[in-house]
Design a protein around this motif. Structure first.
Motif, PDB file in Angstrom:
ATOM      1  N   ARG A 108       0.836  -1.207   0.000  1.00  0.00           N
ATOM      2  CA  ARG A 108       0.000   0.000   0.000  1.00  0.00           C
ATOM      3  C   ARG A 108       0.869   1.254   0.000  1.00  0.00           C
ATOM      4  O   ARG A 108       0.571   2.237  -0.696  1.00  0.00           O
ATOM      5  CB  ARG A 108      -0.923  -0.015   1.212  1.00  0.00           C
ATOM      6  CG  ARG A 108      -1.925   1.136   1.215  1.00  0.00           C
ATOM      7  CD  ARG A 108      -2.888   1.013   2.349  1.00  0.00           C
ATOM      8  NE  ARG A 108      -3.761   2.172   2.442  1.00  0.00           N
ATOM      9  CZ  ARG A 108      -4.448   2.486   3.522  1.00  0.00           C
ATOM     10  NH1 ARG A 108      -4.399   1.705   4.586  1.00  0.00           N
ATOM     11  NH2 ARG A 108      -5.218   3.561   3.545  1.00  0.00           N
ATOM     12  N   GLN A 109       1.949   1.229   0.763  1.00  0.00           N
ATOM     13  CA  GLN A 109       2.866   2.368   0.744  1.00  0.00           C
ATOM     14  C   GLN A 109       3.421   2.575  -0.659  1.00  0.00           C
ATOM     15  O   GLN A 109       3.539   3.714  -1.133  1.00  0.00           O
ATOM     16  CB  GLN A 109       4.014   2.129   1.724  1.00  0.00           C
ATOM     17  CG  GLN A 109       3.612   2.189   3.187  1.00  0.00           C
ATOM     18  CD  GLN A 109       4.808   2.128   4.103  1.00  0.00           C
ATOM     19  OE1 GLN A 109       5.831   2.729   3.827  1.00  0.00           O
ATOM     20  NE2 GLN A 109       4.697   1.397   5.193  1.00  0.00           N
ATOM     21  N   GLU A 111       2.057   1.874  -3.481  1.00  0.00           N
ATOM     22  CA  GLU A 111       1.026   2.454  -4.349  1.00  0.00           C
ATOM     23  C   GLU A 111       0.900   3.960  -4.128  1.00  0.00           C
ATOM     24  O   GLU A 111       0.789   4.740  -5.086  1.00  0.00           O
ATOM     25  CB  GLU A 111      -0.316   1.775  -4.085  1.00  0.00           C
ATOM     26  CG  GLU A 111      -0.377   0.321  -4.548  1.00  0.00           C
ATOM     27  CD  GLU A 111      -1.635  -0.375  -4.098  1.00  0.00           C
ATOM     28  OE1 GLU A 111      -2.495   0.279  -3.453  1.00  0.00           O
ATOM     29  OE2 GLU A 111      -1.772  -1.590  -4.350  1.00  0.00           O
ATOM     30  N   LEU A 112       0.925   4.385  -2.859  1.00  0.00           N
ATOM     31  CA  LEU A 112       0.798   5.816  -2.581  1.00  0.00           C
ATOM     32  C   LEU A 112       2.039   6.581  -3.037  1.00  0.00           C
ATOM     33  O   LEU A 112       1.933   7.699  -3.555  1.00  0.00           O
ATOM     34  CB  LEU A 112       0.540   6.046  -1.096  1.00  0.00           C
ATOM     35  CG  LEU A 112      -0.864   5.709  -0.594  1.00  0.00           C
ATOM     36  CD1 LEU A 112      -0.989   6.004   0.891  1.00  0.00           C
ATOM     37  CD2 LEU A 112      -1.920   6.488  -1.365  1.00  0.00           C
ATOM     38  N   ALA A 115       2.035   7.267  -6.679  1.00  0.00           N
ATOM     39  CA  ALA A 115       1.133   8.353  -7.083  1.00  0.00           C
ATOM     40  C   ALA A 115       1.730   9.731  -6.819  1.00  0.00           C
ATOM     41  O   ALA A 115       1.182  10.736  -7.275  1.00  0.00           O
ATOM     42  CB  ALA A 115      -0.200   8.213  -6.350  1.00  0.00           C
ATOM     43  N   MET A 116       2.851   9.799  -6.088  1.00  0.00           N
ATOM     44  CA  MET A 116       3.508  11.068  -5.810  1.00  0.00           C
ATOM     45  C   MET A 116       4.365  11.468  -7.011  1.00  0.00           C
ATOM     46  O   MET A 116       4.955  10.625  -7.676  1.00  0.00           O
ATOM     47  CB  MET A 116       4.398  10.955  -4.562  1.00  0.00           C
ATOM     48  CG  MET A 116       3.681  10.550  -3.295  1.00  0.00           C
ATOM     49  SD  MET A 116       4.884  10.351  -1.917  1.00  0.00           S
ATOM     50  CE  MET A 116       3.800   9.704  -0.630  1.00  0.00           C
ATOM     51  N   THR A 147      -2.306  14.522   0.388  1.00  0.00           N
ATOM     52  CA  THR A 147      -3.572  14.080  -0.189  1.00  0.00           C
ATOM     53  C   THR A 147      -4.439  13.428   0.892  1.00  0.00           C
ATOM     54  O   THR A 147      -3.928  12.987   1.930  1.00  0.00           O
ATOM     55  CB  THR A 147      -3.350  13.069  -1.314  1.00  0.00           C
ATOM     56  OG1 THR A 147      -2.847  11.832  -0.740  1.00  0.00           O
ATOM     57  CG2 THR A 147      -2.364  13.595  -2.351  1.00  0.00           C
ATOM     58  N   GLU A 149      -5.704  10.480   0.873  1.00  0.00           N
ATOM     59  CA  GLU A 149      -5.246   9.097   1.058  1.00  0.00           C
ATOM     60  C   GLU A 149      -3.998   9.052   1.935  1.00  0.00           C
ATOM     61  O   GLU A 149      -3.854   8.157   2.786  1.00  0.00           O
ATOM     62  CB  GLU A 149      -4.957   8.449  -0.299  1.00  0.00           C
ATOM     63  CG  GLU A 149      -6.175   8.239  -1.172  1.00  0.00           C
ATOM     64  CD  GLU A 149      -6.621   9.514  -1.882  1.00  0.00           C
ATOM     65  OE1 GLU A 149      -5.866  10.534  -1.849  1.00  0.00           O
ATOM     66  OE2 GLU A 149      -7.718   9.501  -2.465  1.00  0.00           O
ATOM     67  N   GLU A 150      -3.086  10.012   1.751  1.00  0.00           N
ATOM     68  CA  GLU A 150      -1.893  10.067   2.590  1.00  0.00           C
ATOM     69  C   GLU A 150      -2.255  10.368   4.037  1.00  0.00           C
ATOM     70  O   GLU A 150      -1.693   9.770   4.972  1.00  0.00           O
ATOM     71  CB  GLU A 150      -0.934  11.116   2.039  1.00  0.00           C
ATOM     72  CG  GLU A 150      -0.316  10.742   0.697  1.00  0.00           C
ATOM     73  CD  GLU A 150       0.328  11.903  -0.027  1.00  0.00           C
ATOM     74  OE1 GLU A 150       0.973  11.664  -1.066  1.00  0.00           O
ATOM     75  OE2 GLU A 150       0.199  13.063   0.440  1.00  0.00           O
ATOM     76  N   ARG A 152      -5.057   9.640   5.551  1.00  0.00           N
ATOM     77  CA  ARG A 152      -5.707   8.468   6.152  1.00  0.00           C
ATOM     78  C   ARG A 152      -4.687   7.397   6.528  1.00  0.00           C
ATOM     79  O   ARG A 152      -4.799   6.781   7.601  1.00  0.00           O
ATOM     80  CB  ARG A 152      -6.754   7.904   5.191  1.00  0.00           C
ATOM     81  CG  ARG A 152      -8.031   8.741   5.134  1.00  0.00           C
ATOM     82  CD  ARG A 152      -9.136   8.016   4.419  1.00  0.00           C
ATOM     83  NE  ARG A 152      -8.929   7.957   2.980  1.00  0.00           N
ATOM     84  CZ  ARG A 152      -9.385   8.878   2.133  1.00  0.00           C
ATOM     85  NH1 ARG A 152     -10.050   9.930   2.586  1.00  0.00           N
ATOM     86  NH2 ARG A 152      -9.176   8.756   0.834  1.00  0.00           N
ATOM     87  N   LEU A 153      -3.691   7.161   5.673  1.00  0.00           N
ATOM     88  CA  LEU A 153      -2.703   6.135   6.013  1.00  0.00           C
ATOM     89  C   LEU A 153      -1.863   6.559   7.211  1.00  0.00           C
ATOM     90  O   LEU A 153      -1.549   5.721   8.079  1.00  0.00           O
ATOM     91  CB  LEU A 153      -1.801   5.825   4.815  1.00  0.00           C
ATOM     92  CG  LEU A 153      -0.759   4.728   5.063  1.00  0.00           C
ATOM     93  CD1 LEU A 153      -1.409   3.451   5.578  1.00  0.00           C
ATOM     94  CD2 LEU A 153       0.062   4.437   3.815  1.00  0.00           C
ATOM     95  N   PHE A 196       7.241   5.584   3.049  1.00  0.00           N
ATOM     96  CA  PHE A 196       6.098   6.472   2.888  1.00  0.00           C
ATOM     97  C   PHE A 196       6.211   7.684   3.810  1.00  0.00           C
ATOM     98  O   PHE A 196       6.062   8.839   3.374  1.00  0.00           O
ATOM     99  CB  PHE A 196       4.809   5.702   3.178  1.00  0.00           C
ATOM    100  CG  PHE A 196       3.591   6.558   3.367  1.00  0.00           C
ATOM    101  CD1 PHE A 196       3.017   7.210   2.300  1.00  0.00           C
ATOM    102  CD2 PHE A 196       3.019   6.704   4.636  1.00  0.00           C
ATOM    103  CE1 PHE A 196       1.888   8.005   2.473  1.00  0.00           C
ATOM    104  CE2 PHE A 196       1.894   7.490   4.817  1.00  0.00           C
ATOM    105  CZ  PHE A 196       1.330   8.147   3.735  1.00  0.00           C
TER     106      PHE A 196
END
Length: 329
Positions: A108-109, A111-112, A115-116, A147, A149-150, A152-153, A196
């Motif tokens: 998951r890290q 993936e985020l 996206a950066m 973001t 999503e960032e 929330r993680l 991340f």
């Protein structure tokens, strides 16, 4: 005690003051291929209380433990490679570790991070423009630096480790409840600064015009209704390496109250999710600036979640800024 794993037996032995036996057990078990024993020894080498603080040796322990199947060690090792702790910094290799992992958290890290918009070295290619609120003391807001999503993680990574906010009491040589803030806090010291988290720290460094090594441990603060941060200064009198800047990022915007209040000017600031509040703390000579006295107003509804990072005048030395950097494991 015999039913415990070697790593847990070693912790129990150390708690009884039998440190030499604990270290021998970890060494023997690690040599026999026990990844968790190597992981435990690596943490002790970071912490520096039961073993000398040796980050290079700790990194080697984490690498071997990860190769032996320790998921916790794999997470720490990826962070060390991304940040350059205990050895060369290699952002590309850190990303490769994430991509090759079967650990859902590391994937998951990855993936985020993918996206950066980052350079090959992990720095942001561009940033939103800051909105200057005051020139003296300098106070600015940068909208949507993180973001949703960032945000929330970050909260999810902190969730299991929240505990009442504390400070280190020099006279007692122990952590005590923070008398100024009644929030819960969870930090990301070196063993928890994943790739991340490191990427976000580099973004905060770029937004503040500082080196990432000037930043203290990123903290996540959680304020329930009625909780607050009472009036205070972030700069510390008499320190040689002053906290010159404070960076705060709102991780949610579905609460009421909780504004950051600058008491001398009457300015009240509350951002949206992902917004950065950056303000100066010190005078040119390094003394705390009385005009930066501020407070976190009580939350009146919902829960306030915020990321906080104090930025020093210079990078940390070998011992870092904080204490007990393996805390949380």
């Amino acid at each position: 005690m015999s039913s415990l794993s070697p790593a847990r037996r070693a912790v129990a032995l150390a708690g009884e003051g039998r440190v030499a036996e604990a270290l021998a057990l970890l060494a023997e078990s690690g040599a026999a291929g026990d990844g968790e024993a190597l992981f435990a020894r690596g943490l002790w080498r970071v912490d520096g209380r039961l073993l000398p603080r040796e980050l290079e040796a700790a990194r080697a322990d984490f690498r071997l433990a990860a190769e032996l199947g320790s998921r916790d060690a794999a997470r720490v090792y990826a962070g060390f490679v991304a940040s350059g702790i205990g050895g060369p910094r290699d952002w590309a290799s850190a990303l490769a570790l994430l991509a090759a992992s079967d650990d859902p958290l590391l994937r998951r890290q990855h993936e985020l991070i993918a996206a950066m918009d980052l350079t090959e070295d992990g720095n942001p290619r561009s940033l939103p423009s800051p909105e200057v609120l005051r020139d003296s003391p300098a106070i600015a807001v940068t909208r949507r630096l993180f973001t949703p999503e960032e945000c929330r993680l970050l909260v999810e990574l902190a969730e299991a480790r929240f505990k009442p906010a504390s400070i280190f009491h020099e006279a007692r040589k122990q952590f005590v409840r923070d008398p100024l803030r009644d929030s819960d806090a969870a930090g990301f010291p070196v063993v928890l600064e994943s790739p991340f988290v490191h990427a976000l720290n580099r973004r905060l460094a770029a937004a503040s015009g500082t080196d990432v090594a000037q930043g203290e441990t990123l903290q996540i603060l959680r304020y329930a209704p009625g909780q607050q941060y009472r009036p205070h200064l972030d700069a510390v009198p008499g320190v040689a390496n002053q906290r010159i800047l404070t960076a705060l990022v709102w991780l949610n915007d579905d609460c009421e109250g909780g504004e950051t209040l600058f008491l001398e000017s009457g300015l009240a600031v509350k951002g949206g999710q992902g917004d950065l509040l950056l303000f100066a703390n010190a005078l040119p000579d390094g003394r705390p600036d009385p005009a930066t006295r501020h407070a976190g107003a009580p939350v009146t509804r919902g829960v306030k979640l915020i990321a906080s990072r104090w930025i020093r005048a210079r990078p940390a030395g070998p011992e870092g800024f904080g204490r007990h950097e393996a805390e949380g494991h």
